[in-house]
Design an enzyme around this catalytic site. Structure first.
Site, PDB file in Angstrom:
ATOM      1  N   CYS B  74       0.859  -1.199   0.000  1.00  0.00           N
ATOM      2  CA  CYS B  74       0.000   0.000   0.000  1.00  0.00           C
ATOM      3  C   CYS B  74       0.887   1.239   0.000  1.00  0.00           C
ATOM      4  O   CYS B  74       0.619   2.213  -0.699  1.00  0.00           O
ATOM      5  CB  CYS B  74      -0.884   0.016   1.244  1.00  0.00           C
ATOM      6  SG  CYS B  74      -1.845  -1.468   1.518  1.00  0.00           S
ATOM      7  N   CYS B  77       2.362   3.003  -3.262  1.00  0.00           N
ATOM      8  CA  CYS B  77       1.565   4.005  -3.974  1.00  0.00           C
ATOM      9  C   CYS B  77       1.205   5.175  -3.061  1.00  0.00           C
ATOM     10  O   CYS B  77       1.306   6.325  -3.449  1.00  0.00           O
ATOM     11  CB  CYS B  77       0.272   3.400  -4.503  1.00  0.00           C
ATOM     12  SG  CYS B  77       0.500   2.245  -5.862  1.00  0.00           S
ATOM     13  N   HIS B  78       0.747   4.848  -1.853  1.00  0.00           N
ATOM     14  CA  HIS B  78       0.142   5.874  -0.996  1.00  0.00           C
ATOM     15  C   HIS B  78       1.138   6.543  -0.065  1.00  0.00           C
ATOM     16  O   HIS B  78       0.784   7.518   0.597  1.00  0.00           O
ATOM     17  CB  HIS B  78      -0.997   5.276  -0.170  1.00  0.00           C
ATOM     18  CG  HIS B  78      -2.148   4.772  -0.997  1.00  0.00           C
ATOM     19  ND1 HIS B  78      -2.992   5.617  -1.672  1.00  0.00           N
ATOM     20  CD2 HIS B  78      -2.583   3.515  -1.251  1.00  0.00           C
ATOM     21  CE1 HIS B  78      -3.918   4.881  -2.299  1.00  0.00           C
ATOM     22  NE2 HIS B  78      -3.681   3.615  -2.068  1.00  0.00           N
ATOM     23  N   CYS B 178     -35.952   3.240  16.644  1.00  0.00           N
ATOM     24  CA  CYS B 178     -35.071   3.280  17.812  1.00  0.00           C
ATOM     25  C   CYS B 178     -34.164   4.512  17.771  1.00  0.00           C
ATOM     26  O   CYS B 178     -34.097   5.281  18.711  1.00  0.00           O
ATOM     27  CB  CYS B 178     -34.192   2.037  17.878  1.00  0.00           C
ATOM     28  SG  CYS B 178     -35.074   0.560  18.412  1.00  0.00           S
ATOM     29  N   HIS B 179     -33.435   4.687  16.661  1.00  0.00           N
ATOM     30  CA  HIS B 179     -32.287   5.594  16.686  1.00  0.00           C
ATOM     31  C   HIS B 179     -32.630   7.054  16.407  1.00  0.00           C
ATOM     32  O   HIS B 179     -31.829   7.927  16.709  1.00  0.00           O
ATOM     33  CB  HIS B 179     -31.214   5.082  15.728  1.00  0.00           C
ATOM     34  CG  HIS B 179     -30.718   3.725  16.111  1.00  0.00           C
ATOM     35  ND1 HIS B 179     -29.946   3.506  17.224  1.00  0.00           N
ATOM     36  CD2 HIS B 179     -30.921   2.507  15.556  1.00  0.00           C
ATOM     37  CE1 HIS B 179     -29.674   2.215  17.329  1.00  0.00           C
ATOM     38  NE2 HIS B 179     -30.262   1.579  16.338  1.00  0.00           N
ATOM     39  N   CYS B 220     -27.883  -5.610  14.144  1.00  0.00           N
ATOM     40  CA  CYS B 220     -29.114  -4.837  14.388  1.00  0.00           C
ATOM     41  C   CYS B 220     -30.274  -5.420  13.579  1.00  0.00           C
ATOM     42  O   CYS B 220     -31.383  -5.561  14.084  1.00  0.00           O
ATOM     43  CB  CYS B 220     -28.908  -3.382  13.986  1.00  0.00           C
ATOM     44  SG  CYS B 220     -28.971  -2.225  15.359  1.00  0.00           S
TER      45      CYS B 220
END
Lengths: 106, 259
Positions: B74, B77-78, B178-179, B220
């Site tokens: 990774c 490139c990064h 609920c949320h 959930c």
């Protein structure tokens, strides 16, 4: 090699009480669980933890199946001399890991 | 045709109003962190006690490891993740032009593996994928969430929102029941919370492990006794997208710790 985190104050005054914290990655599989097919998931836990301060053992703990995954330990010692803390975790299936941390005591 | 369209528009508008009623005003939004016990907060706040950091450490190793037929890491490139990955997780899921749909951060890692590293994809919820996503998201800690800025995402956010409001399962509950409507109350002794995904992937003490937002959503959904979508399903990504855009402006806390 599994990740471990140790937290030792880099500096302390002689005679100070210092807190040492360690965190070790481990699944701590209890050996009491079963798969959907009914087979026992074999026990795989850390069984012992030791801390040495300049070669002298200052803390030891035995671990059992009820301890959660990625066990976290916190304990105290008195800063006496500059030097090294060495930590060792030993467990099932030949698990054996070490870590160390340096401290400067003034 | 025109009349039918007008009726459809009108009924959509009518349907939208009662739904808007329950949404949380921006000044009342609270991270899940504010609902947890002081002991659990202490675990999250201390990087040497937060077990999520073990995954971040592993992720850092994986970031630098050369893999795949391309023999690239990774980092090749990064570069230095601390600068190049800062704020990236705070704008995911993001629109992928090639696929013409939003992708979450797990899918982005696997797209990178397929396209640039020529490596096999990592399984959802595998240790390595959690470690890499935790490491990437850790670089955004404290950055304000900005998911959904891209106008191409608008229809997907809208679909995610619809799904959030849609009653489903044997208990016939929507996420919003609920949320949005009952976040200040408790369910079986546990705080319900406002469902702002500020700290994913996060360490749940119940899981004894790190887990992704999709894992949380799936549990959930099983909880309301509906059939959970598969990992990576477009429906789940849209729901993630809606939740992240709903939490816009809130600070990232990856890796968070929850009970």
């Amino acid at each position: 090699m599994p990740a471990a985190l140790v937290n030792v104050p880099p500096k302390a005054r002689r005679g100070d009480v210092i807190e040492i914290k360690t965190l070790m990655s481990h699944i701590m599989e209890t050996g009491y669980r079963h798969t959907a097919a009914g087979d026992v998931v074999p026990r795989d836990i850390i069984t012992s933890f030791t801390c040495r301060y300049n070669g002298t053992e200052i803390f030891r703990a035995d671990f059992f199946p009820a301890i959660a995954a990625n066990p976290f330990m916190s304990f105290f010692t008195v800063a006496k001399d500059s030097g090294k803390f060495e930590f060792e975790w030993i467990g099932d299936n030949g698990f054996s890991e070490t870590a160390s941390a340096a401290i400067t005591v003034e | 045709m025109n009349l039918r369209f007008a009726i459809a528009c009108a009924s959509l508008l009518l349907a939208a109003f009662p739904l808007l009623a329950g949404e949380i005003p921006p000044n009342q939004r609270r991270s899940g962190y504010s609902f947890i016990a002081p002991d659990t907060k202490a675990i999250q706040d201390d990087d040497t006690a937060n077990p999520g950091m073990l995954f971040v450490l592993d992720g850092e190793t994986l970031w630098k490891k050369k893999i795949g037929a391309a023999d690239k890491s990774c980092a090749d490139c990064h570069g230095d993740a601390a600068s190049t990955m800062k704020g990236v997780a705070a704008r995911y899921p993001a629109f992928d032009k090639g696929l013409a749909r939003p992708v979450n951060i797990e899918q982005r890692v696997n797209l990178c593996r397929a396209n640039h590293q020529q490596a096999s994809p990592l399984a959802y919820e595998s240790h390595d994928l959690l470690a890499l996503t935790a490491f990437v998201a850790r670089q955004s800690r404290g950055v304000a969430i900005s998911t959904g800025d891209d106008p191409a995402l608008a229809p997907f956010v809208a679909r995610g929102r619809e799904r959030f409001m849609q009653r489903q399962g044997q208990l016939n509950l929507s996420c919003a029941n609920c949320h949005d409507d009952n976040w200040d109350r408790k369910l079986a002794g546990s705080a319900i919370t406002q469902a702002h995904p500020t700290g994913y992937p996060l360490y749940r003490l119940e899981w004894q492990s790190l887990g992704s937002l999709e894992r949380r959503l799936r549990s959930c959904i099983s909880g309301i006794r509906a059939q959970a979508y598969d990992y990576g399903a477009p429906e789940l990504v849209e729901l993630e997208l809606y939740l992240m855009s709903r939490a816009r402006g809130m600070a990232m806390e990856t890796p968070a710790v929850r009970p």
